[in-house]
Design a protein around this motif. Structure first.
Motif, PDB file in Angstrom:
ATOM      1  N   ILE A   2       0.871  -1.060   0.056  1.00  0.00           N
ATOM      2  CA  ILE A   2      -0.022  -0.033   0.087  1.00  0.00           C
ATOM      3  C   ILE A   2       0.781   1.034  -0.119  1.00  0.00           C
ATOM      4  O   ILE A   2       1.846   1.304   0.754  1.00  0.00           O
ATOM      5  CB  ILE A   2      -0.807   0.014   1.095  1.00  0.00           C
ATOM      6  N   SER A   3       0.537   2.339  -0.650  1.00  0.00           N
ATOM      7  CA  SER A   3       1.160   3.472  -0.808  1.00  0.00           C
ATOM      8  C   SER A   3       0.379   4.541  -0.667  1.00  0.00           C
ATOM      9  O   SER A   3      -0.757   4.535  -0.772  1.00  0.00           O
ATOM     10  CB  SER A   3       2.046   3.453  -2.309  1.00  0.00           C
ATOM     11  N   SER A   4       1.014   5.637   0.018  1.00  0.00           N
ATOM     12  CA  SER A   4       0.175   7.064   0.225  1.00  0.00           C
ATOM     13  C   SER A   4       1.158   8.024  -0.438  1.00  0.00           C
ATOM     14  O   SER A   4       2.103   8.392  -0.217  1.00  0.00           O
ATOM     15  CB  SER A   4       0.491   7.461   1.800  1.00  0.00           C
ATOM     16  N   SER A   5       0.349   8.371  -1.623  1.00  0.00           N
ATOM     17  CA  SER A   5       1.066   9.327  -2.644  1.00  0.00           C
ATOM     18  C   SER A   5       0.279  10.725  -3.065  1.00  0.00           C
ATOM     19  O   SER A   5       0.565  11.226  -3.926  1.00  0.00           O
ATOM     20  CB  SER A   5       1.143   8.719  -4.102  1.00  0.00           C
ATOM     21  N   SER A   6      -0.790  10.897  -2.147  1.00  0.00           N
ATOM     22  CA  SER A   6      -1.509  12.287  -2.383  1.00  0.00           C
ATOM     23  C   SER A   6      -0.729  13.329  -2.590  1.00  0.00           C
ATOM     24  O   SER A   6      -1.097  14.174  -3.568  1.00  0.00           O
ATOM     25  CB  SER A   6      -2.650  12.316  -1.344  1.00  0.00           C
ATOM     26  N   ASN A   7       0.302  13.532  -1.661  1.00  0.00           N
ATOM     27  CA  ASN A   7       1.110  14.837  -1.591  1.00  0.00           C
ATOM     28  C   ASN A   7       1.740  14.811  -3.146  1.00  0.00           C
ATOM     29  O   ASN A   7       1.805  15.872  -3.747  1.00  0.00           O
ATOM     30  CB  ASN A   7       1.962  14.762  -0.662  1.00  0.00           C
ATOM     31  N   VAL A   8       2.435  13.667  -3.658  1.00  0.00           N
ATOM     32  CA  VAL A   8       2.953  13.918  -5.061  1.00  0.00           C
ATOM     33  C   VAL A   8       2.153  13.987  -6.044  1.00  0.00           C
ATOM     34  O   VAL A   8       2.566  14.645  -6.939  1.00  0.00           O
ATOM     35  CB  VAL A   8       3.801  12.459  -5.141  1.00  0.00           C
ATOM     36  N   VAL A   9       0.988  13.306  -5.850  1.00  0.00           N
ATOM     37  CA  VAL A   9      -0.316  13.646  -6.986  1.00  0.00           C
ATOM     38  C   VAL A   9      -0.633  15.114  -7.240  1.00  0.00           C
ATOM     39  O   VAL A   9      -0.678  15.780  -7.834  1.00  0.00           O
ATOM     40  CB  VAL A   9      -1.425  12.841  -6.677  1.00  0.00           C
ATOM     41  N   ILE A  10      -0.806  15.519  -5.890  1.00  0.00           N
ATOM     42  CA  ILE A  10      -1.264  17.251  -5.810  1.00  0.00           C
ATOM     43  C   ILE A  10      -0.071  17.936  -6.518  1.00  0.00           C
ATOM     44  O   ILE A  10      -0.141  18.899  -7.164  1.00  0.00           O
ATOM     45  CB  ILE A  10      -1.229  17.607  -4.359  1.00  0.00           C
ATOM     46  N   MET A  11       1.306  17.813  -5.943  1.00  0.00           N
ATOM     47  CA  MET A  11       2.445  18.453  -6.589  1.00  0.00           C
ATOM     48  C   MET A  11       2.382  18.264  -8.161  1.00  0.00           C
ATOM     49  O   MET A  11       2.823  19.306  -8.862  1.00  0.00           O
ATOM     50  CB  MET A  11       3.738  17.936  -6.116  1.00  0.00           C
ATOM     51  N   THR A  12       2.317  17.117  -8.570  1.00  0.00           N
ATOM     52  CA  THR A  12       2.140  16.810  -9.904  1.00  0.00           C
ATOM     53  C   THR A  12       1.183  17.618 -10.670  1.00  0.00           C
ATOM     54  O   THR A  12       1.344  18.412 -11.928  1.00  0.00           O
ATOM     55  CB  THR A  12       2.137  15.463 -10.213  1.00  0.00           C
ATOM     56  N   ILE A  13      -0.135  17.903 -10.158  1.00  0.00           N
ATOM     57  CA  ILE A  13      -1.067  18.542 -10.890  1.00  0.00           C
ATOM     58  C   ILE A  13      -0.483  20.185 -10.527  1.00  0.00           C
ATOM     59  O   ILE A  13      -0.861  20.869 -11.701  1.00  0.00           O
ATOM     60  CB  ILE A  13      -2.506  18.572 -10.017  1.00  0.00           C
ATOM     61  N   ILE A  14       0.044  20.600  -9.726  1.00  0.00           N
ATOM     62  CA  ILE A  14       0.548  21.996  -9.684  1.00  0.00           C
ATOM     63  C   ILE A  14       1.678  22.298 -10.748  1.00  0.00           C
ATOM     64  O   ILE A  14       1.531  23.090 -11.195  1.00  0.00           O
ATOM     65  CB  ILE A  14       0.923  22.230  -8.162  1.00  0.00           C
ATOM     66  N   ALA A  15       2.544  21.241 -10.850  1.00  0.00           N
ATOM     67  CA  ALA A  15       3.639  21.482 -11.759  1.00  0.00           C
ATOM     68  C   ALA A  15       3.001  21.540 -13.196  1.00  0.00           C
ATOM     69  O   ALA A  15       3.594  22.395 -14.019  1.00  0.00           O
ATOM     70  CB  ALA A  15       4.629  20.327 -11.649  1.00  0.00           C
ATOM     71  N   LEU A  16       2.098  20.567 -13.623  1.00  0.00           N
ATOM     72  CA  LEU A  16       1.249  20.660 -15.043  1.00  0.00           C
ATOM     73  C   LEU A  16       0.722  22.152 -15.326  1.00  0.00           C
ATOM     74  O   LEU A  16       0.616  22.727 -16.402  1.00  0.00           O
ATOM     75  CB  LEU A  16       0.365  19.493 -15.151  1.00  0.00           C
ATOM     76  N   ILE A  17       0.004  22.453 -14.244  1.00  0.00           N
ATOM     77  CA  ILE A  17      -0.714  23.837 -14.362  1.00  0.00           C
ATOM     78  C   ILE A  17       0.121  24.933 -14.543  1.00  0.00           C
ATOM     79  O   ILE A  17      -0.041  25.678 -15.347  1.00  0.00           O
ATOM     80  CB  ILE A  17      -1.651  23.916 -13.092  1.00  0.00           C
ATOM     81  N   TRP A  18       1.172  25.004 -13.778  1.00  0.00           N
ATOM     82  CA  TRP A  18       2.287  25.850 -13.843  1.00  0.00           C
ATOM     83  C   TRP A  18       2.768  25.952 -15.268  1.00  0.00           C
ATOM     84  O   TRP A  18       2.962  26.861 -15.743  1.00  0.00           O
ATOM     85  CB  TRP A  18       3.319  25.685 -12.811  1.00  0.00           C
ATOM     86  N   LEU A  19       3.425  24.706 -15.743  1.00  0.00           N
ATOM     87  CA  LEU A  19       3.958  24.805 -17.001  1.00  0.00           C
ATOM     88  C   LEU A  19       3.104  25.068 -18.094  1.00  0.00           C
ATOM     89  O   LEU A  19       3.535  25.561 -19.188  1.00  0.00           O
ATOM     90  CB  LEU A  19       4.533  23.088 -17.250  1.00  0.00           C
ATOM     91  N   THR A  20       1.643  24.847 -17.986  1.00  0.00           N
ATOM     92  CA  THR A  20       0.694  25.300 -18.989  1.00  0.00           C
ATOM     93  C   THR A  20       0.440  26.841 -18.866  1.00  0.00           C
ATOM     94  O   THR A  20       0.603  27.221 -19.926  1.00  0.00           O
ATOM     95  CB  THR A  20      -0.757  24.653 -18.629  1.00  0.00           C
ATOM     96  N   LEU A  21       0.834  27.360 -17.773  1.00  0.00           N
ATOM     97  CA  LEU A  21       0.448  28.906 -17.875  1.00  0.00           C
ATOM     98  C   LEU A  21       1.509  29.523 -18.071  1.00  0.00           C
ATOM     99  O   LEU A  21       1.672  30.477 -18.715  1.00  0.00           O
ATOM    100  CB  LEU A  21      -0.034  29.291 -16.127  1.00  0.00           C
ATOM    101  N   GLN A  22       3.059  28.970 -17.792  1.00  0.00           N
ATOM    102  CA  GLN A  22       4.086  29.712 -17.583  1.00  0.00           C
ATOM    103  C   GLN A  22       5.320  28.656 -17.825  1.00  0.00           C
ATOM    104  O   GLN A  22       5.313  28.002 -16.852  1.00  0.00           O
ATOM    105  CB  GLN A  22       4.325  30.761 -16.799  1.00  0.00           C
ATOM    106  N   GLY A  31       9.193  13.402   3.400  1.00  0.00           N
ATOM    107  CA  GLY A  31       7.624  13.144   3.953  1.00  0.00           C
ATOM    108  C   GLY A  31       6.399  13.603   2.792  1.00  0.00           C
ATOM    109  O   GLY A  31       5.322  13.651   3.028  1.00  0.00           O
ATOM    110  N   PHE A  32       6.882  13.334   1.331  1.00  0.00           N
ATOM    111  CA  PHE A  32       5.899  13.378   0.300  1.00  0.00           C
ATOM    112  C   PHE A  32       4.934  12.083   0.342  1.00  0.00           C
ATOM    113  O   PHE A  32       3.998  12.122  -0.178  1.00  0.00           O
ATOM    114  CB  PHE A  32       6.563  13.822  -0.629  1.00  0.00           C
ATOM    115  N   PHE A  33       5.670  10.973   0.502  1.00  0.00           N
ATOM    116  CA  PHE A  33       4.782   9.754   0.203  1.00  0.00           C
ATOM    117  C   PHE A  33       5.258   8.561   1.143  1.00  0.00           C
ATOM    118  O   PHE A  33       6.416   8.863   2.041  1.00  0.00           O
ATOM    119  CB  PHE A  33       5.005   9.348  -0.922  1.00  0.00           C
TER     120      PHE A  33
END
Length: 429
Positions: free
Chosen positions: A10-30, A148-150
Protein backbone atom coordinates in the motif's frame (compact mmCIF):
# COMPACT_ATOMS: atom_id res chain seq x y z
CA UNK A 1 14.41 -20.43 8.70
CA UNK A 2 11.10 -19.70 6.98
CA UNK A 3 11.15 -17.34 4.01
CA UNK A 4 8.32 -14.80 3.92
CA UNK A 5 6.73 -13.58 0.70
CA UNK A 6 5.39 -10.07 -0.06
CA UNK A 7 1.58 -10.19 -0.08
CA UNK A 8 0.24 -6.64 0.15
CA UNK A 9 1.76 -3.28 -0.78
CA UNK A 10 0.00 0.00 0.00
CA UNK A 11 1.28 3.45 -0.87
CA UNK A 12 0.30 6.93 0.24
CA UNK A 13 1.02 9.28 -2.70
CA UNK A 14 -1.56 12.05 -2.40
CA UNK A 15 1.06 14.75 -1.77
CA UNK A 16 3.04 13.75 -4.88
CA UNK A 17 -0.15 13.70 -6.97
CA UNK A 18 -1.06 17.21 -5.78
CA UNK A 19 2.44 18.46 -6.58
CA UNK A 20 2.23 16.86 -10.03
CA UNK A 21 -1.05 18.68 -10.76
CA UNK A 22 0.48 21.95 -9.60
CA UNK A 23 3.56 21.40 -11.81
CA UNK A 24 1.39 20.68 -14.89
CA UNK A 25 -0.77 23.75 -14.34
CA UNK A 26 2.30 25.91 -13.78
CA UNK A 27 3.96 24.64 -16.98
CA UNK A 28 0.73 25.22 -18.90
CA UNK A 29 0.47 28.81 -17.74
CA UNK A 30 4.15 29.71 -17.81
CA UNK A 31 7.37 27.97 -18.76
CA UNK A 32 10.39 29.41 -17.03
CA UNK A 33 13.33 28.25 -14.93
CA UNK A 34 11.31 27.99 -11.74
CA UNK A 35 8.47 25.96 -13.27
CA UNK A 36 10.95 23.63 -14.97
CA UNK A 37 12.90 23.22 -11.75
CA UNK A 38 9.69 22.41 -9.86
CA UNK A 39 8.65 19.90 -12.54
CA UNK A 40 12.08 18.23 -12.38
CA UNK A 41 11.75 17.93 -8.60
CA UNK A 42 8.36 16.26 -8.99
CA UNK A 43 9.80 13.88 -11.57
CA UNK A 44 12.57 12.90 -9.14
CA UNK A 45 9.94 12.21 -6.49
CA UNK A 46 8.11 9.86 -8.87
CA UNK A 47 11.36 8.05 -9.68
CA UNK A 48 12.05 7.59 -5.98
CA UNK A 49 8.43 6.51 -5.44
CA UNK A 50 8.53 3.64 -7.95
CA UNK A 51 12.11 2.64 -7.19
CA UNK A 52 11.42 2.33 -3.45
CA UNK A 53 8.31 0.24 -4.21
CA UNK A 54 10.40 -2.08 -6.36
CA UNK A 55 13.14 -2.42 -3.72
CA UNK A 56 10.61 -3.13 -0.96
CA UNK A 57 9.00 -5.93 -2.98
CA UNK A 58 12.37 -7.55 -3.69
CA UNK A 59 13.75 -7.88 -0.18
CA UNK A 60 14.45 -11.34 1.23
CA UNK A 61 12.77 -11.71 4.63
CA UNK A 62 13.27 -14.84 6.76
CA UNK A 63 11.93 -15.81 10.18
CA UNK A 64 12.97 -18.34 12.80
CA UNK A 65 10.80 -19.12 15.84
CA UNK A 66 12.36 -20.67 18.92
CA UNK A 67 9.35 -22.91 19.58
CA UNK A 68 5.84 -23.42 18.25
CA UNK A 69 4.49 -24.62 21.60
CA UNK A 70 4.65 -22.57 24.78
CA UNK A 71 2.81 -22.13 28.06
CA UNK A 72 1.13 -18.90 29.09
CA UNK A 73 3.73 -16.22 29.91
CA UNK A 74 6.59 -18.37 28.64
CA UNK A 75 9.15 -16.39 26.66
CA UNK A 76 9.42 -17.09 22.93
CA UNK A 77 12.23 -15.74 20.79
CA UNK A 78 11.60 -14.81 17.15
CA UNK A 79 14.51 -13.93 14.84
CA UNK A 80 14.08 -12.05 11.56
CA UNK A 81 16.67 -11.64 8.81
CA UNK A 82 16.18 -9.02 6.08
CA UNK A 83 18.49 -9.08 3.08
CA UNK A 84 18.78 -6.11 0.73
CA UNK A 85 19.86 -7.61 -2.61
CA UNK A 86 20.05 -4.28 -4.45
CA UNK A 87 23.11 -1.97 -4.75
CA UNK A 88 21.11 0.90 -3.18
CA UNK A 89 20.87 1.67 0.53
CA UNK A 90 17.36 1.53 1.91
CA UNK A 91 16.08 2.93 5.21
CA UNK A 92 12.90 1.19 6.41
CA UNK A 93 10.83 0.67 9.55
CA UNK A 94 10.14 -2.90 10.66
CA UNK A 95 7.25 -4.17 12.81
CA UNK A 96 6.43 -7.85 13.60
CA UNK A 97 2.66 -8.44 13.47
CA UNK A 98 2.00 -10.86 16.34
CA UNK A 99 -1.55 -11.68 17.38
CA UNK A 100 -2.57 -11.11 21.01
CA UNK A 101 0.90 -10.76 22.52
CA UNK A 102 0.39 -9.72 26.16
CA UNK A 103 3.85 -8.22 26.47
CA UNK A 104 6.92 -8.03 24.33
CA UNK A 105 10.59 -7.12 24.50
CA UNK A 106 12.02 -5.25 21.52
CA UNK A 107 8.96 -6.00 19.41
CA UNK A 108 8.01 -2.39 18.82
CA UNK A 109 8.63 -0.55 15.56
CA UNK A 110 12.33 -0.44 14.62
CA UNK A 111 14.32 1.61 12.17
CA UNK A 112 16.60 -0.43 9.93
CA UNK A 113 19.36 0.78 7.64
CA UNK A 114 19.63 -1.85 4.92
CA UNK A 115 23.04 -1.47 3.36
CA UNK A 116 23.60 -2.62 -0.25
CA UNK A 117 23.73 -6.44 -0.53
CA UNK A 118 23.85 -6.90 3.25
CA UNK A 119 21.59 -8.43 5.90
CA UNK A 120 19.97 -6.90 8.96
CA UNK A 121 18.96 -9.12 11.88
CA UNK A 122 16.24 -8.42 14.45
CA UNK A 123 15.37 -10.48 17.54
CA UNK A 124 12.08 -10.21 19.42
CA UNK A 125 10.96 -11.81 22.69
CA UNK A 126 7.22 -12.24 23.10
CA UNK A 127 4.84 -13.53 25.77
CA UNK A 128 1.20 -14.54 25.55
CA UNK A 129 -1.19 -14.07 28.44
CA UNK A 130 -3.96 -16.26 27.02
CA UNK A 131 -4.04 -19.79 25.68
CA UNK A 132 -4.96 -20.65 22.11
CA UNK A 133 -3.58 -20.52 18.59
CA UNK A 134 -1.65 -17.32 17.87
CA UNK A 135 -0.92 -16.13 14.33
CA UNK A 136 2.68 -14.99 13.83
CA UNK A 137 2.72 -15.27 10.05
CA UNK A 138 3.10 -11.57 9.16
CA UNK A 139 5.51 -8.70 9.53
CA UNK A 140 5.26 -5.14 8.23
CA UNK A 141 7.90 -3.02 6.50
CA UNK A 142 7.38 0.66 5.76
CA UNK A 143 9.39 3.16 3.74
CA UNK A 144 8.75 6.86 4.45
CA UNK A 145 10.05 9.39 1.97
CA UNK A 146 12.82 11.39 3.72
CA UNK A 147 10.97 14.62 2.80
CA UNK A 148 7.59 13.25 3.87
CA UNK A 149 5.83 13.37 0.48
CA UNK A 150 4.87 9.68 0.30
CA UNK A 151 5.05 6.40 2.20
CA UNK A 152 4.91 2.66 1.39
CA UNK A 153 3.72 -0.20 3.59
CA UNK A 154 4.37 -3.81 2.59
CA UNK A 155 3.35 -7.02 4.35
CA UNK A 156 5.60 -10.08 4.22
CA UNK A 157 3.91 -13.33 5.17
CA UNK A 158 4.42 -17.08 5.57
CA UNK A 159 1.84 -19.19 7.45
CA UNK A 160 3.00 -20.01 10.99
CA UNK A 161 1.27 -20.36 14.34
CA UNK A 162 2.20 -20.70 17.98
CA UNK A 163 0.01 -22.84 20.22
CA UNK A 164 -0.13 -21.36 23.71
CA UNK A 165 -0.88 -24.03 26.30
CA UNK A 166 -2.76 -23.34 29.55
CA UNK A 167 -0.82 -22.84 32.76
CA UNK A 168 -0.20 -25.67 35.22
CA UNK A 169 -0.46 -25.80 38.99
CA UNK A 170 0.78 -28.51 41.32
CA UNK A 171 -1.42 -31.34 42.58
CA UNK A 172 -0.19 -33.25 45.62
CA UNK A 173 -2.81 -35.96 45.24
CA UNK A 174 -6.18 -36.78 43.74
CA UNK A 175 -8.67 -39.38 44.98
CA UNK A 176 -8.58 -41.88 42.13
CA UNK A 177 -10.51 -44.93 43.28
CA UNK A 178 -9.24 -48.10 41.55
CA UNK A 179 -6.34 -49.17 39.38
CA UNK A 180 -5.78 -51.47 36.45
CA UNK A 181 -3.02 -54.00 36.98
CA UNK A 182 0.18 -53.14 35.19
CA UNK A 183 3.09 -55.42 36.25
CA UNK A 184 6.47 -53.74 36.43
CA UNK A 185 5.37 -50.24 37.46
CA UNK A 186 5.25 -48.95 41.01
CA UNK A 187 2.03 -47.55 42.42
CA UNK A 188 0.60 -46.45 45.75
CA UNK A 189 -2.50 -48.67 45.60
CA UNK A 190 -2.50 -52.20 47.01
CA UNK A 191 -3.69 -54.28 44.10
CA UNK A 192 -0.62 -56.31 43.32
CA UNK A 193 2.69 -56.44 45.18
CA UNK A 194 5.94 -56.48 43.25
CA UNK A 195 8.47 -58.54 45.23
CA UNK A 196 11.37 -56.84 43.42
CA UNK A 197 10.58 -53.48 45.06
CA UNK A 198 10.90 -53.69 48.86
CA UNK A 199 10.33 -50.25 50.38
CA UNK A 200 10.74 -51.06 54.09
CA UNK A 201 9.61 -53.06 57.08
CA UNK A 202 6.92 -52.73 59.74
CA UNK A 203 5.67 -54.61 62.78
CA UNK A 204 3.77 -57.87 62.22
CA UNK A 205 -0.04 -57.54 62.27
CA UNK A 206 -1.54 -60.82 61.11
CA UNK A 207 0.31 -60.88 57.75
CA UNK A 208 1.16 -64.12 55.88
CA UNK A 209 4.20 -65.93 57.28
CA UNK A 210 6.12 -65.66 54.00
CA UNK A 211 6.27 -61.90 54.46
CA UNK A 212 8.08 -62.06 57.82
CA UNK A 213 11.62 -60.66 57.73
CA UNK A 214 13.27 -63.31 59.96
CA UNK A 215 16.70 -61.67 60.28
CA UNK A 216 15.32 -58.32 61.38
CA UNK A 217 12.81 -60.07 63.67
CA UNK A 218 15.64 -61.97 65.37
CA UNK A 219 17.62 -58.77 65.92
CA UNK A 220 14.65 -56.78 67.19
CA UNK A 221 13.27 -59.65 69.27
CA UNK A 222 9.86 -59.01 67.71
CA UNK A 223 8.14 -60.00 64.49
CA UNK A 224 8.59 -57.63 61.50
CA UNK A 225 7.28 -58.03 57.96
CA UNK A 226 8.50 -56.82 54.59
CA UNK A 227 6.63 -54.01 52.80
CA UNK A 228 6.65 -53.93 49.02
CA UNK A 229 5.66 -51.36 46.41
CA UNK A 230 2.62 -52.10 44.28
CA UNK A 231 2.16 -52.28 40.54
CA UNK A 232 -0.88 -50.69 38.90
CA UNK A 233 -2.20 -47.67 37.04
CA UNK A 234 -5.38 -45.69 37.48
CA UNK A 235 -7.93 -45.32 34.69
CA UNK A 236 -9.66 -41.96 34.90
CA UNK A 237 -12.18 -40.35 32.56
CA UNK A 238 -12.27 -36.57 32.97
CA UNK A 239 -15.28 -34.66 31.68
CA UNK A 240 -14.71 -30.92 31.36
CA UNK A 241 -17.94 -28.98 30.94
CA UNK A 242 -17.34 -25.51 29.43
CA UNK A 243 -20.92 -24.75 28.40
CA UNK A 244 -23.73 -22.91 30.16
CA UNK A 245 -26.42 -25.33 31.27
CA UNK A 246 -29.87 -24.86 29.77
CA UNK A 247 -31.28 -24.92 33.33
CA UNK A 248 -29.53 -21.68 34.27
CA UNK A 249 -31.66 -18.59 34.88
CA UNK A 250 -30.26 -15.05 34.50
CA UNK A 251 -28.26 -16.27 31.51
CA UNK A 252 -26.72 -12.88 30.73
CA UNK A 253 -25.10 -12.75 34.17
CA UNK A 254 -23.98 -16.38 34.20
CA UNK A 255 -22.80 -16.06 30.61
CA UNK A 256 -20.21 -13.48 31.69
CA UNK A 257 -19.24 -15.60 34.70
CA UNK A 258 -18.80 -18.59 32.38
CA UNK A 259 -15.99 -16.87 30.47
CA UNK A 260 -13.95 -16.56 33.69
CA UNK A 261 -14.88 -20.09 34.76
CA UNK A 262 -13.69 -21.48 31.41
CA UNK A 263 -10.09 -20.41 32.04
CA UNK A 264 -10.16 -21.67 35.63
CA UNK A 265 -11.63 -25.02 34.61
CA UNK A 266 -9.03 -25.51 31.88
CA UNK A 267 -6.28 -24.66 34.37
CA UNK A 268 -7.65 -27.32 36.74
CA UNK A 269 -8.04 -29.92 33.98
CA UNK A 270 -4.58 -29.40 32.49
CA UNK A 271 -3.01 -29.59 35.96
CA UNK A 272 -4.82 -32.84 36.75
CA UNK A 273 -3.74 -34.35 33.42
CA UNK A 274 -0.13 -33.32 34.05
CA UNK A 275 -0.15 -34.74 37.59
CA UNK A 276 -1.77 -37.99 36.44
CA UNK A 277 0.73 -38.50 33.63
CA UNK A 278 3.69 -37.59 35.85
CA UNK A 279 2.96 -40.46 38.22
CA UNK A 280 2.28 -42.88 35.36
CA UNK A 281 -1.53 -43.05 35.45
CA UNK A 282 -3.84 -43.06 32.48
CA UNK A 283 -6.48 -40.40 31.88
CA UNK A 284 -9.06 -39.92 29.12
CA UNK A 285 -10.47 -36.46 28.43
CA UNK A 286 -13.82 -35.32 27.05
CA UNK A 287 -14.37 -31.58 26.60
CA UNK A 288 -18.00 -30.50 26.33
CA UNK A 289 -17.78 -27.13 24.57
CA UNK A 290 -18.78 -25.71 21.21
CA UNK A 291 -17.72 -29.12 20.00
CA UNK A 292 -17.31 -32.33 21.95
CA UNK A 293 -13.56 -33.00 21.86
CA UNK A 294 -11.94 -36.21 23.05
CA UNK A 295 -8.46 -37.45 23.84
CA UNK A 296 -7.81 -41.03 24.89
CA UNK A 297 -5.12 -42.48 27.09
CA UNK A 298 -2.63 -39.79 28.12
CA UNK A 299 0.53 -41.28 29.60
CA UNK A 300 3.67 -39.50 30.73
CA UNK A 301 5.10 -39.33 27.22
CA UNK A 302 2.10 -37.76 25.50
CA UNK A 303 0.22 -35.69 28.10
CA UNK A 304 1.11 -32.53 26.18
CA UNK A 305 -1.09 -33.70 23.29
CA UNK A 306 -4.07 -33.75 25.64
CA UNK A 307 -3.22 -30.32 27.04
CA UNK A 308 -2.97 -29.05 23.44
CA UNK A 309 -6.61 -30.06 23.06
CA UNK A 310 -7.44 -27.92 26.09
CA UNK A 311 -5.53 -25.00 24.58
CA UNK A 312 -7.99 -24.78 21.68
CA UNK A 313 -11.16 -25.69 23.61
CA UNK A 314 -13.96 -23.14 23.78
CA UNK A 315 -17.26 -23.14 25.60
CA UNK A 316 -20.53 -21.50 24.67
CA UNK A 317 -23.83 -20.45 26.21
CA UNK A 318 -25.84 -22.66 23.84
CA UNK A 319 -23.85 -25.86 23.37
CA UNK A 320 -24.18 -29.59 24.13
CA UNK A 321 -25.22 -30.62 27.63
CA UNK A 322 -22.85 -32.53 29.91
CA UNK A 323 -25.64 -34.91 30.99
CA UNK A 324 -26.34 -35.88 27.37
CA UNK A 325 -22.68 -36.58 26.61
CA UNK A 326 -22.19 -38.60 29.80
CA UNK A 327 -25.34 -40.63 29.10
CA UNK A 328 -23.97 -41.75 25.73
CA UNK A 329 -20.66 -42.79 27.37
CA UNK A 330 -22.08 -44.80 30.28
CA UNK A 331 -21.82 -48.14 28.51
CA UNK A 332 -18.09 -47.57 27.89
CA UNK A 333 -17.23 -47.27 31.60
CA UNK A 334 -15.56 -50.14 33.46
CA UNK A 335 -15.33 -51.06 37.16
CA UNK A 336 -11.72 -49.83 37.21
CA UNK A 337 -12.66 -46.32 36.05
CA UNK A 338 -12.93 -43.16 38.12
CA UNK A 339 -15.17 -40.55 36.48
CA UNK A 340 -14.28 -36.93 37.28
CA UNK A 341 -16.53 -34.04 36.22
CA UNK A 342 -15.56 -30.36 36.26
CA UNK A 343 -18.48 -28.03 35.71
CA UNK A 344 -19.74 -24.55 36.56
CA UNK A 345 -23.45 -25.07 37.12
CA UNK A 346 -25.32 -28.34 37.67
CA UNK A 347 -28.63 -29.09 39.34
CA UNK A 348 -29.99 -32.30 40.87
CA UNK A 349 -31.48 -33.22 37.47
CA UNK A 350 -28.12 -34.79 36.61
CA UNK A 351 -28.37 -37.26 39.52
CA UNK A 352 -29.98 -40.07 37.48
CA UNK A 353 -27.11 -39.88 34.99
CA UNK A 354 -24.55 -39.94 37.80
CA UNK A 355 -26.23 -43.00 39.31
CA UNK A 356 -26.09 -44.81 35.96
CA UNK A 357 -22.42 -43.92 35.61
CA UNK A 358 -21.66 -45.08 39.16
CA UNK A 359 -23.32 -48.43 38.44
CA UNK A 360 -20.71 -48.99 35.73
CA UNK A 361 -17.59 -47.47 37.30
CA UNK A 362 -15.74 -47.33 40.60
CA UNK A 363 -16.32 -43.73 41.68
CA UNK A 364 -17.84 -40.49 40.39
CA UNK A 365 -16.35 -37.19 41.52
CA UNK A 366 -18.16 -33.97 40.62
CA UNK A 367 -16.37 -30.69 41.29
CA UNK A 368 -18.37 -27.53 40.65
CA UNK A 369 -16.61 -24.17 40.55
CA UNK A 370 -19.26 -21.52 39.78
CA UNK A 371 -17.01 -18.63 40.84
CA UNK A 372 -13.62 -20.18 40.17
CA UNK A 373 -11.20 -21.02 42.97
CA UNK A 374 -8.43 -19.42 44.98
CA UNK A 375 -4.82 -19.54 43.86
CA UNK A 376 -3.15 -21.77 46.50
CA UNK A 377 -0.23 -19.32 46.71
CA UNK A 378 -2.47 -16.76 48.42
CA UNK A 379 -4.34 -16.80 51.73
CA UNK A 380 -8.12 -17.15 51.72
CA UNK A 381 -10.21 -14.00 51.94
CA UNK A 382 -13.79 -13.48 53.03
CA UNK A 383 -16.32 -14.79 50.50
CA UNK A 384 -19.56 -12.95 49.72
CA UNK A 385 -20.69 -15.18 46.88
CA UNK A 386 -24.09 -16.88 47.24
CA UNK A 387 -24.94 -20.21 45.64
CA UNK A 388 -28.13 -20.46 43.55
CA UNK A 389 -30.98 -22.31 45.25
CA UNK A 390 -30.92 -25.28 42.84
CA UNK A 391 -27.17 -25.77 43.41
CA UNK A 392 -27.73 -25.70 47.18
CA UNK A 393 -30.30 -28.45 46.72
CA UNK A 394 -27.71 -30.53 44.86
CA UNK A 395 -25.21 -29.92 47.66
CA UNK A 396 -27.69 -31.15 50.29
CA UNK A 397 -28.42 -34.34 48.35
CA UNK A 398 -24.72 -34.95 47.78
CA UNK A 399 -24.16 -35.97 51.41
CA UNK A 400 -26.38 -39.02 50.96
CA UNK A 401 -24.64 -39.96 47.71
CA UNK A 402 -21.14 -40.30 49.17
CA UNK A 403 -21.91 -43.76 50.53
CA UNK A 404 -22.52 -44.79 46.92
CA UNK A 405 -19.14 -43.28 45.91
CA UNK A 406 -20.75 -40.30 44.17
CA UNK A 407 -18.87 -37.32 45.57
CA UNK A 408 -20.04 -33.78 44.85
CA UNK A 409 -18.10 -30.71 45.96
CA UNK A 410 -18.91 -27.07 45.26
CA UNK A 411 -15.89 -24.79 45.46
CA UNK A 412 -16.22 -21.35 46.97
CA UNK A 413 -14.19 -18.55 45.49
CA UNK A 414 -11.98 -18.45 48.61
CA UNK A 415 -11.16 -22.17 48.48
CA UNK A 416 -8.29 -23.69 46.56
CA UNK A 417 -8.85 -26.76 44.44
CA UNK A 418 -6.14 -28.61 46.37
CA UNK A 419 -7.96 -28.03 49.66
CA UNK A 420 -11.14 -29.63 48.34
CA UNK A 421 -9.18 -32.53 46.83
CA UNK A 422 -7.46 -33.19 50.18
CA UNK A 423 -10.84 -33.09 51.93
CA UNK A 424 -12.16 -35.77 49.59
CA UNK A 425 -8.99 -37.82 50.03
CA UNK A 426 -9.18 -37.71 53.84
CA UNK A 427 -12.85 -38.70 53.90
CA UNK A 428 -12.07 -41.62 51.59
CA UNK A 429 -9.54 -43.13 53.96
Amino acid sequence: MTELKPTKLISSSSNVVIMTIIALIWLTLQVNGFSLLFAAFVAILWVEFFMSRFLLKNLTVKRKIQRNRAFIDQKIKIDYTIHNKSPIKLIVWFLPMVESASSASKIRKKKLILKPREEAKISSHIYFGKRGIKDVSKCLLSYPDPLGFFKHWITYEAPEEILVLPSLMEFENFPLRLRELLPGLKSDFKLMEDMTYMKGIREYSGDPLNKIHWKISAKMNSLYVKEFNYTAISRTHLYLDLNLSKEVFARDVWGRIREFYEEQAILAASSLIHWSAKIGHKIDLTVVGKKVLRSTGSFSNDWVKTVELLAISEGTNTGPELSDVLSTDVEKLTPATTVVLFSMYLTDSILPVLLKARARCSRVIVILMPYGFRDPRYKPARSYELLPIDMRDLKEKAAALEEEQIIVRILRDNQSLQEVVMEIEQQSV
